[in-house]
Design a protein around this motif. Structure first.
Motif, mmCIF file in Angstrom:
data_model
loop_
_atom_site.group_PDB
_atom_site.id
_atom_site.type_symbol
_atom_site.label_atom_id
_atom_site.label_comp_id
_atom_site.label_asym_id
_atom_site.label_seq_id
_atom_site.Cartn_x
_atom_site.Cartn_y
_atom_site.Cartn_z
ATOM 1 N N UNK A 1 48.769 -43.412 32.552
ATOM 2 C CA UNK A 1 47.494 -42.925 32.016
ATOM 3 C C UNK A 1 46.862 -44.098 31.255
ATOM 4 N N UNK A 2 46.141 -44.989 31.955
ATOM 5 C CA UNK A 2 45.689 -46.248 31.347
ATOM 6 C C UNK A 2 44.913 -46.080 30.041
ATOM 7 N N UNK A 3 43.993 -45.118 30.009
ATOM 8 C CA UNK A 3 43.260 -44.824 28.771
ATOM 9 C C UNK A 3 43.721 -43.450 28.292
ATOM 10 N N UNK A 4 44.248 -43.390 27.119
ATOM 11 C CA UNK A 4 44.802 -42.149 26.584
ATOM 12 C C UNK A 4 43.820 -40.987 26.735
ATOM 13 N N UNK A 5 44.279 -39.913 27.409
ATOM 14 C CA UNK A 5 43.495 -38.689 27.615
ATOM 15 C C UNK A 5 42.269 -38.877 28.504
ATOM 16 N N UNK B 1 41.579 -56.481 35.398
ATOM 17 C CA UNK B 1 41.474 -55.873 34.073
ATOM 18 C C UNK B 1 40.417 -54.793 34.014
ATOM 19 N N UNK B 2 40.117 -54.195 35.169
ATOM 20 C CA UNK B 2 39.072 -53.173 35.235
ATOM 21 C C UNK B 2 39.661 -51.834 35.657
ATOM 22 N N UNK C 1 50.448 -47.686 30.403
ATOM 23 C CA UNK C 1 50.351 -46.264 30.074
ATOM 24 C C UNK C 1 49.829 -46.111 28.655
ATOM 25 N N UNK C 2 48.722 -45.392 28.491
ATOM 26 C CA UNK C 2 48.057 -45.243 27.193
ATOM 27 C C UNK C 2 47.794 -46.624 26.576
ATOM 28 N N UNK C 3 47.489 -47.582 27.433
ATOM 29 C CA UNK C 3 47.235 -48.951 26.977
ATOM 30 C C UNK C 3 46.016 -49.001 26.062
ATOM 31 N N UNK C 4 44.989 -48.235 26.397
ATOM 32 C CA UNK C 4 43.799 -48.128 25.564
ATOM 33 C C UNK C 4 43.677 -46.714 25.016
ATOM 34 N N UNK C 5 42.938 -46.579 23.937
ATOM 35 C CA UNK C 5 42.628 -45.263 23.380
ATOM 36 C C UNK C 5 41.179 -45.276 22.912
ATOM 37 N N UNK D 1 35.464 -52.808 32.345
ATOM 38 C CA UNK D 1 36.560 -53.520 31.689
ATOM 39 C C UNK D 1 36.646 -53.040 30.244
ATOM 40 N N UNK D 2 37.683 -52.295 29.874
ATOM 41 C CA UNK D 2 37.776 -51.766 28.513
ATOM 42 C C UNK D 2 37.896 -52.834 27.435
ATOM 43 N N UNK D 3 38.250 -54.069 27.818
ATOM 44 C CA UNK D 3 38.376 -55.142 26.829
ATOM 45 C C UNK D 3 37.083 -55.932 26.642
ATOM 46 N N UNK D 4 36.059 -55.594 27.409
ATOM 47 C CA UNK D 4 34.772 -56.288 27.308
ATOM 48 C C UNK D 4 33.834 -55.466 26.423
#
Length: 251
Positions: free
Chosen positions: A10-14, A80-81, A34-38, A95-98
């Protein structure tokens, strides 16, 4: 014989789930990506200057915003997308880091967030640590027979994605996984210590397609088995690789 029936992250939590075929686990860490981002809300206490694990209430989660349950995900690790999909919203790749791409994601997901509830404000991550619901770096293990037992009590099919598990095992008897607490399980070439049963919340009531709460999963668990647990939390004690159909053995 017990085998791996499914693997999920689950790359982004929830905010979406993704089926995978193999994963390399590292001792002391969560499942990669898994839950790498929130996703934060306005009342969060996450310190971006000192990023560390914080409790799930600091983030947008399905228990408070059930519409999020309808999201599916595909992660492009090299780029990274991530591509998120929802039956009502279509898809969105970003890209959650951008920082420049966060506004587009917030606009895409906002229709799932009731105006009278918390709304998303940003995306955060912790180095080398998935934002799991536990204060320790956990991986969740599910039992297909236990899921079938819940379906039998319910009297119809139930989507296994509701449980948001990482590793699904096929072979043990229903609820046998609770007997593994305090023991080590070898799956593929990795080894994990079973820590405790997972106490479930209202997030499991939400349909993973519609995002609507349509099944009283907690009521079923309490009525039939006098608890509201499903699956177990584990920690990786020996690094290794797990793939679909790998053998699992309690040591």
């Amino acid at each position: 014989m017990t085998r791996v029936a499914a693997l999920w992250r689950h790359p982004i939590k929830s905010h979406g789930r993704e089926a995978i075929e193999t994963v390399a686990l590292t001792a002391g860490q969560t499942m990669p990506w898994d839950r790498h981002w929130a996703v934060t809300h306005a009342d969060h206490k996450f310190d971006q200057a000192d990023p560390r694990w914080v409790m799930c209430r600091n983030f947008m989660i399905t228990v408070a915003t059930p519409g999020l349950a309808g999201i599916w995900a595909t992660l492009d690790e090299a780029a990274g997308e991530i591509t998120l999909r929802h039956d009502d919203l279509g898809s969105h790749r970003f890209n959650p880091d951008d920082p420049d791409q966060i506004a587009g994601f917030l606009a895409w997901v906002m229709p799932l967030c009731p105006a009278d509830q918390r709304v998303p404000t940003g995306i955060v991550a912790v180095p080398a640590r998935g934002m799991t619901d536990t204060s320790f770096p956990s991986i969740s293990i599910m039992n297909t027979a236990t899921h079938r037992a819940v379906e039998g009590r319910l009297g119809r099919k139930l989507e296994p994605e509701r449980w948001r598990g990482n590793i699904w095992l096929d072979g043990p008897a229903a609820w046998e996984e609770f007997e593994w607490t305090g023991k080590t399980i070898r799956i593929g070439t990795a080894e994990l210590d079973i820590q405790e049963p997972i106490r479930r919340c209202k997030a499991t009531m939400a349909n993973p397609r519609t995002g609507h709460r349509d099944t009283d999963t907690l009521g079923i668990l309490r009525e039939a088995w006098d608890h509201q647990h499903f699956g177990v939390y584990a920690t990786v004690t020996k690094s290794g690789t797990i793939s679909l159909n790998d053998i699992a053995e309690v040591l």
